[in-house]
Design an enzyme around this catalytic site. Structure first.
Site, PDB file in Angstrom:
ATOM      1  N   GLU A   1      36.155  29.855  13.597  1.00 42.46           N
ATOM      2  CA  GLU A   1      37.192  29.895  12.628  1.00 42.46           C
ATOM      3  C   GLU A   1      38.215  28.779  12.724  1.00 42.46           C
ATOM      4  O   GLU A   1      38.592  27.918  12.092  1.00 42.46           O
ATOM      5  CB  GLU A   1      37.899  31.112  12.269  1.00 42.46           C
ATOM      6  CG  GLU A   1      38.577  31.400  11.204  1.00 42.46           C
ATOM      7  CD  GLU A   1      40.317  30.938  11.002  1.00 42.46           C
ATOM      8  OE1 GLU A   1      40.804  30.762  10.058  1.00 42.46           O
ATOM      9  OE2 GLU A   1      40.647  30.663  12.289  1.00 42.46           O
TER      10      GLU A   1
ATOM     11  N   ASP B   1      37.797  33.699  17.969  1.00 41.40           N
ATOM     12  CA  ASP B   1      37.878  32.525  18.789  1.00 41.40           C
ATOM     13  C   ASP B   1      39.363  32.118  18.429  1.00 41.40           C
ATOM     14  O   ASP B   1      40.079  32.821  17.650  1.00 41.40           O
ATOM     15  CB  ASP B   1      37.090  31.207  18.141  1.00 41.40           C
ATOM     16  CG  ASP B   1      37.430  31.026  16.575  1.00 41.40           C
ATOM     17  OD1 ASP B   1      37.314  32.036  15.832  1.00 41.40           O
ATOM     18  OD2 ASP B   1      37.611  29.877  16.305  1.00 41.40           O
TER      19      ASP B   1
END
Lengths: 485, 485
Positions: free
Chosen positions: B177, B112
């Site tokens: 994250e 991400d």
């Protein structure tokens, strides 16, 4: 809904006929307002400039269809912050009648709007006029599209009924009011001896009532709008990787913004409050007589407590005292959610409302000096740049003028009450220009409701104010023709 | 470009062959990075959740094509601020080899990214990988897509050359994250005795070097992220019409934010700095020996002056001191141009980086108490709500551990230099969880450049770091297999 009376000083005035005509065209008036609201004519966003242009053309088209003498006036270029220029929206002028035996009234209005989006918290789509319980919700509905249409429909009603207009009517409709009427001041100066040569009075309907009682407005605040930019690193930084190594521009910006206003709302910039003309006893008495329900107002805007606890103080701070509002910060993270960034360049937007005897030029100097001193004191390596992007002066008229007497009579005709004589906290930059350049008496004749939510979410115009307002305008043209000056 | 040497303690290790293979596949590696960067897998924006899901599937697909034992693990739901829930992106696990005579290394990474848009000031389209002078510009290029790919390509290179993997390799790749690894901690706890049962070491490559010299990282700061919302009127108000009658939420918010940080960058929230473990003499000596050019750093981030003028102080404030960063304000006007609004509800986003011995639970209490007291002191009728939306602890490892010796050897093999032993100012929330739950030694082995612009505009990964980094990982797997513990 309409209380029919013969106007106070009219013999042949066919008000009843006009009122009936207006009532029977309500749905048509709502539909054209829907068309106008659908145009996202946001003048503060250059991306929306084509919509503003289209709005000006639609306005001109409507007036042309009524056989007005219409012009789309080129008012030059707008310079953008990056130094490039784009054309300003054209200004629409129109004329109905040129009988030199009649007075000539010039109606000012604007058809640009403030930004709006559903995400800001609108209950409805802001550009889709939505009819709920007699209220017409949509951006620009009250500010200022419905009032402009109400004036147009007034002329149209006279025409359609074959009633001669009691005065010559001119229109000047612009598309840059929400950014400070760029280009209009120069245009007014240029046309002072042409378009404005035969104008006797100027009427502006770009504000609202104070309560459920109709109002006449004799003053507006001006506005000085500032951008304060603090610049640090050359790009945004990861706040984990770099946090602790740089003085962050946001910290500096917040630090200097915090020096402008006390927790209780007092302006702390030296010189600002000192310039305000003191309130006279007569003024105080006028304020005391105004119908204004503090509790109603408090509930309407939905705060727990107002800044001032008595009516005179509250109204004074709305109308004849300056205020500082911090509107927001550009360049920082403003979306929902979280982002761990050190913004490199942040620009605060704030504005200071202007009242007599403040001078925008002085205010610009005071604000810059104050913020620069506060910034210097921090000893930061970042850079500050303060720019005044708008400096609009306040406007104040004499509420004893016959124009206001005519206003009272028209209000009496339509609503059978005395209007409040009020001032307006907002700014209509062009009022002061008309006063200084055209030098003809001005009246503000509002038809917006006190709770219309201008510039806010869920802006609306009530059907009641829209329709009765149109009747008020119809009666007003007659009253102006009857003035004994 | 690659300096070929026989690895220090290898007899049969075919590093030269691996390095050649990696060099000859550079363009293929760049193309797959291009495909990955094109996916706008922004985890902080729920609107982009489908892109994150797609990114997880692409990652799983790639690993499956390499005959890995791959799973897409459901880690539950995310609760949104409005109380609704949406599924969290699945976590990808993969396994290559299960030879019980070999050590097992678990590689953690994430796919991400932080938000990015051209309007933020990118020179290129952030999701269109752009190759300029050997740098690959794109959001997520360095954080963390290229490092994840470099690890995948490492395993692939061994496979394609028919060289036996010297260790078993596991992958755990997540897609949350950037929001604080939601769901991953619970998943790690659940799979402690299954997926993690045979894991000997954990390797994380989610950070960057300090200079042009390669680095091994033995600590990260944690992060406590706060939303502070001040609520006043029920809707935004026109600043002209209503300015002067209400205490504006922006004024209150700016007032309390300003109490957190001194002009010179000191944290003023009681208790925060007191909790920080003092710097030992040994630590200071290590910091002094680190290769770090202050002037180079200053020029790179582009500030006129850094917050600290000596190297040890500066590095200490990056790595082992807390910082407060104010990221921005939601709910106020943040677009270019001007708007005359009193925002009704404004939410400041700020975060405090965490270091030993701070405790996020304590920090939450300290921040809330401090802001609430500052707010109460203002005597405002508005309402404040402070929420800690993330509380990630710092992580600290023992840089004497054999894992770091293996790292030094691998750096020597590929770059023929000694690495810097550094800490990282950013936060990798899961590091602390691995430490506490899995309880196996962890190393951070970065391949990102010092100037990669993580979370900022113009993020990039250089071709050099990407390709040499892949070789570093190839060498590292061998070194881990040779450790004498």
């Amino acid at each position: 809904r309409v209380r029919l009376r013969l106007p106070s000083n009219a013999h042949s005035f066919q008000f009843e006929e006009l009122a009936k005509y207006i009532d029977s065209h309500e749905e048509e008036y709502v539909e054209i307002l829907r068309d106008w609201v659908a145009v996202e004519s946001v003048s503060t966003d250059v991306q929306k400039r084509p919509d503003v242009e289209r709005m000006m053309e639609m306005t001109a088209e409507k007036l042309k269809n009524m056989q007005g003498k219409v012009e789309l006036v080129d008012v030059g270029q707008q310079e953008l912050p990056d130094g490039t220029t784009i054309p300003l929206p054209k200004v629409v002028t129109a004329q109905f009648g040129s009988d030199s035996s009649k007075r000539t009234v010039c109606i000012y209005g604007h058809v640009d709007v403030q930004p709006a989006s559903k995400e800001d918290g609108w209950a409805t789509e802001p550009y889709n006029l939505t009819d709920l319980n007699g209220n017409l919700y949509g951006r620009g509905a009250s500010d200022n599209k419905a009032p402009v249409l109400a004036w147009i429909h007034t002329v149209e009603a006279y025409q359609k009924l074959g009633i001669e207009l009691p005065v010559n009517v001119k229109f000047i409709i612009e598309g840059m009011e929400e950014t400070g009427s760029d280009g209009l001041e120069a245009m007014v100066k240029v046309q002072k001896d042409s378009f404005f040569a035969d104008v006797d009075y100027i009427v502006i309907s770009d504000c609202g009532w104070l309560s459920r009682r109709p109002a006449l407005t004799y003053g507006t605040r001006g506005n000085c709008y500032f951008h304060a930019a603090v610049e640090g690193p050359k790009e945004d930084l990861h706040s984990g990787v770099h946090g602790g190594t740089v003085i962050e521009p946001m910290t500096d910006l917040i630090g200097i913004l915090n020096t402008m206003i006390s927790p209780s709302g007092q302006i702390l910039i030296p010189g600002i409050c000192e310039a305000v003309s003191p309130m006279t006893e007569k003024e105080r008495a006028t304020y005391e007589s105004i119908e204004f329900d503090m509790e109603d107002y408090r509930q309407n805007i939905g705060v727990e407590r107002l800044m001032h606890s008595n009516k005179v103080e509250l109204l004074a701070h709305r109308w004849r005292q300056p205020t500082v509002s911090i509107h927001g910060i550009e360049g920082a993270f403003s979306d929902p959610g979280s982002k761990t960034v050190i913004p490199a360049r942040v620009i605060a937007k704030f504005s200071i409302r202007q009242v007599p005897d403040m001078d925008p030029k002085e205010v610009e100097k005071q604000v810059k000096e104050h913020l620069e001193a506060a910034f210097a004191k921090r000893g930061t390596p970042n850079k500050l740049k303060v720019t005044m992007v708008l400096g609009a002066k306040p406007w104040l008229a004499d509420p004893q003028h016959l124009l206001y007497e005519a206003g009272k009579a028209a209000v009496k005709t339509v609503f059978n009450v005395e209007p409040d004589l009020v001032r307006e906290g907002g700014t209509i930059p062009i009022a002061r220009t008309f006063q200084e350049v055209v030098d003809k008496p001005i009246i503000m004749l509002p038809i917006g409701g006190f709770d219309d939510g201008l510039h806010s979410q869920n802006e609306k115009m009530s059907r009641y104010n829209y329709i009765e307002g149109t009747k008020l305008f119809a009666a007003y043209l007659h009253e102006v023709s009857q003035m004994k000056d």
